[in-house]
Design an enzyme around this catalytic site. Sequence first.
Site, mmCIF file in Angstrom:
data_model
loop_
_atom_site.group_PDB
_atom_site.id
_atom_site.type_symbol
_atom_site.label_atom_id
_atom_site.label_comp_id
_atom_site.label_asym_id
_atom_site.label_seq_id
_atom_site.Cartn_x
_atom_site.Cartn_y
_atom_site.Cartn_z
ATOM 1 N N HIS A 1 0.879 -1.170 0.000
ATOM 2 C CA HIS A 1 0.000 0.000 0.000
ATOM 3 C C HIS A 1 0.913 1.215 0.000
ATOM 4 O O HIS A 1 1.725 1.401 0.906
ATOM 5 C CB HIS A 1 -0.930 -0.010 1.228
ATOM 6 C CG HIS A 1 -1.876 -1.165 1.221
ATOM 7 N ND1 HIS A 1 -2.124 -1.962 2.313
ATOM 8 C CD2 HIS A 1 -2.642 -1.675 0.212
ATOM 9 C CE1 HIS A 1 -3.003 -2.900 1.993
ATOM 10 N NE2 HIS A 1 -3.328 -2.754 0.713
ATOM 11 N N TYR B 1 -8.119 -13.158 2.558
ATOM 12 C CA TYR B 1 -7.941 -12.577 1.232
ATOM 13 C C TYR B 1 -6.565 -12.893 0.668
ATOM 14 O O TYR B 1 -5.679 -13.346 1.382
ATOM 15 C CB TYR B 1 -8.204 -11.070 1.248
ATOM 16 C CG TYR B 1 -7.576 -10.331 2.412
ATOM 17 C CD1 TYR B 1 -8.316 -10.035 3.556
ATOM 18 C CD2 TYR B 1 -6.246 -9.924 2.367
ATOM 19 C CE1 TYR B 1 -7.744 -9.356 4.610
ATOM 20 C CE2 TYR B 1 -5.668 -9.251 3.429
ATOM 21 C CZ TYR B 1 -6.432 -8.960 4.538
ATOM 22 O OH TYR B 1 -5.870 -8.290 5.600
ATOM 23 N N SER B 2 -6.439 -12.662 -0.632
ATOM 24 C CA SER B 2 -5.235 -13.089 -1.363
ATOM 25 C C SER B 2 -4.194 -11.985 -1.348
ATOM 26 O O SER B 2 -4.237 -11.077 -2.159
ATOM 27 C CB SER B 2 -5.617 -13.449 -2.798
ATOM 28 O OG SER B 2 -6.642 -14.413 -2.766
ATOM 29 N N THR B 3 -3.259 -12.138 -0.434
ATOM 30 C CA THR B 3 -2.265 -11.104 -0.166
ATOM 31 C C THR B 3 -1.042 -11.238 -1.059
ATOM 32 O O THR B 3 -0.788 -12.296 -1.636
ATOM 33 C CB THR B 3 -1.784 -11.222 1.287
ATOM 34 O OG1 THR B 3 -1.300 -12.566 1.468
ATOM 35 C CG2 THR B 3 -2.896 -10.958 2.276
ATOM 36 N N SER B 4 -0.261 -10.166 -1.125
ATOM 37 C CA SER B 4 1.010 -10.192 -1.866
ATOM 38 C C SER B 4 1.914 -11.301 -1.340
ATOM 39 O O SER B 4 2.545 -12.034 -2.089
ATOM 40 C CB SER B 4 1.776 -8.878 -1.699
ATOM 41 O OG SER B 4 0.984 -7.783 -2.005
ATOM 42 N N ARG B 5 1.930 -11.403 -0.017
ATOM 43 C CA ARG B 5 2.854 -12.357 0.603
ATOM 44 C C ARG B 5 2.432 -13.810 0.379
ATOM 45 O O ARG B 5 3.242 -14.721 0.541
ATOM 46 C CB ARG B 5 2.967 -12.086 2.095
ATOM 47 C CG ARG B 5 1.616 -12.125 2.825
ATOM 48 C CD ARG B 5 1.761 -11.664 4.260
ATOM 49 N NE ARG B 5 0.492 -11.627 4.977
ATOM 50 C CZ ARG B 5 -0.272 -10.546 5.096
ATOM 51 N NH1 ARG B 5 0.083 -9.407 4.552
ATOM 52 N NH2 ARG B 5 -1.401 -10.608 5.777
ATOM 53 N N GLU C 1 1.638 3.588 3.140
ATOM 54 C CA GLU C 1 1.993 3.034 4.445
ATOM 55 C C GLU C 1 3.509 3.130 4.544
ATOM 56 O O GLU C 1 4.261 2.330 3.986
ATOM 57 C CB GLU C 1 1.429 1.617 4.574
ATOM 58 C CG GLU C 1 -0.108 1.656 4.600
ATOM 59 C CD GLU C 1 -0.795 0.284 4.651
ATOM 60 O OE1 GLU C 1 -0.121 -0.720 4.935
ATOM 61 O OE2 GLU C 1 -2.020 0.248 4.398
ATOM 62 N N GLU D 1 2.167 -5.693 10.674
ATOM 63 C CA GLU D 1 1.260 -4.538 10.675
ATOM 64 C C GLU D 1 1.559 -3.717 11.925
ATOM 65 O O GLU D 1 1.454 -4.247 13.045
ATOM 66 C CB GLU D 1 -0.179 -5.059 10.717
ATOM 67 C CG GLU D 1 -1.249 -4.021 10.619
ATOM 68 C CD GLU D 1 -1.653 -3.732 9.167
ATOM 69 O OE1 GLU D 1 -1.637 -2.555 8.804
ATOM 70 O OE2 GLU D 1 -1.999 -4.674 8.431
ATOM 71 N N ASN E 1 -3.118 -5.821 -2.293
ATOM 72 C CA ASN E 1 -3.133 -6.853 -1.262
ATOM 73 C C ASN E 1 -4.415 -7.684 -1.251
ATOM 74 O O ASN E 1 -4.669 -8.435 -0.323
ATOM 75 C CB ASN E 1 -2.905 -6.234 0.124
ATOM 76 C CG ASN E 1 -2.114 -7.146 1.046
ATOM 77 O OD1 ASN E 1 -1.298 -7.945 0.578
ATOM 78 N ND2 ASN E 1 -2.363 -7.059 2.335
#
Lengths: 311, 313
Positions: free
Chosen positions: B21, B164-168, B24, B178, B70
């Site tokens: 993001h 959810y389907s995160t970058s990581r 951030e 976070e 993300n």
Amino acid sequence: MERTSVPPIHNVAICGGTHGNELTGVYIVREMQKQKMEKAGSVSVTTVETNPRAVAAGRRYTEMDLNRCFTDVLLSSPITESTLYEVRRAQELNAQLGPKGSAEAVDLLIDLHNTTSNMGLCLILRPNRNAILSVIHKILYFKNNLSSVPVRAIQLDIPSSKAYSLESVGKHGFAIEVGPQPNGVLRADIFNVVKEALDLTLQWLQKFSSGHSFEGGTVEAYTFVKSVDYPRDSAGKATAVIHQNLQDNDFKLLRSGDPIFQTFSGDILKYEGEDLYPFFVNECAYYEKKIAFHLAQRKTYSFPPISVKND
Amino acid sequence: NNNNTARFDAARRVAIFGGTHGNEMSGVTLVNLWMQNSAEIQRKGLEIKPFITNPKAVEKCVRYVDTDLNRAFTQENLSATGGDELPYEVQRAQEINRMFGPKGSAEAYDVIFDLHNTTSNMGCTLILESSKDAFNLQMMNYIKKAFAPASCLVLLNEHPLLKYSTSRSVAKHPVGMEVGPQPQGVLRSNIFEAMRVILKHALDFISLFNEGMEFPPCTVEVFRVLERMDYPRDANGNIIAMVHPNLQDCDWEPLNPGDPMFQTFDGKTIHYQGSSTVYPTFINEAAYYEKQQAFVTTRRETLAASAISKTTK
């Protein structure tokens, strides 16, 4: 001091959303519109959401900072197809609430803002004899009634023609700036404080209009002196962050030798100069304006008892 | 007891993502720093790649340009055709999947740390995507202990609908970091330093693991995501209330049935109507207004992780 008469205030405009991601003003204005807040005693009240496109986009502005568009030059510039949205909008607002400098302008314009800095509640104004008097009275009134948050006055010494912000459109005007609140966040505690401050302002205006006399007294105000940028590398990128001793310590006196920045490699940079008061410390929107914080002098002003001038 | 020890290959390829993001700032700043000078993050026998995942969003200092990166790593997006016609972040997701994945394959990176900030008062939080990942659980246990007495909590998002389907998620062992509260677009030194420290502990763990250290069985307290709570809204979708002052900034504290939850603009209180105590988090996160989320509820759980050590050749 001798009692002073101040011209009456018949109408007031309350503005929100001048920066679309400063949410308190947006929701205060919407709530006032929903409640049909149009009159406070004999004073008529207008509420305006000033930058609806920026509000819809959740951004400070779409093309240019609206709160820099109210200089005489920009207000009189010809509108063409390529004119930026906010410049157009400023001229619309000037027609609706001004024109700036004329007898038709709204008597009092209050513009609601938030800051990511830990500034409590600030009234920001340009000095003008009557404005100081009436605003100072408001400050005193707030202070006596708003115990949950520190209340301060900030003065910006700019002549009217160069004044660039919305409240300069009114005969009198000030901004109410409240923080800390992140962009895009609506905090209930801040909403409640601003709502209370506006209720107190309208109460004060009603009392003033009905002939009430207000006692004189003294008030402290901070006058802008200069701003300080982040240290930067040759590519213009900031190389440091606000030091933890300065972070959140708006209005705490800064002296030579006090840490102000910490570089990413761990060095501490210190302030050098006269004793001054920092404010707008680490305000998000000021990164692009190359401002890490502002510095102010603090002065005490005494003011006389005031009441409304009878025509 | 070797029978109960879970074996994992040495984690040789590790990535640190910043700017997933673009506003951030802790992750953006740390990754940019480490791309210029990686001395601080180097560990023997380990390839560590700092990487800015959403450079366009970083440049504009916005969360995303077309769509939230993300949330973009779905199978549908990763296999979509359309090249330049695809939304920017979908193209980025495909690129990242090529560089650090493919997701689900043996070639994928071992560990990805994805650095985030939140406007919520969450302190340092590690985000876990699977309660069965013993490697990650052991890492998080290690980080929590190394960071103590300062607090570092674990949020588990395994909810079938809210996950959810995160970058990581491209990596074998995805770890979200976070840290808040921090406004979008702002860099705070305390938040920046905290993130730097927890990442250091994470890399130390991987280093020790790769050198052959065996980590005995452990338990890890986690907060498991239960439910998303939206703001009350009118018929046009506008919010009609705010997070109540009693709930604001009270991430991880118990919310009991009957406790104040929202406050309307004209001052009325709306109370929590759930049947049992929950632990709210992501309270008043700026980015979630558009995702219909005022906060998420969680429940506290203790997960058990088996002993782990490196596979021996």
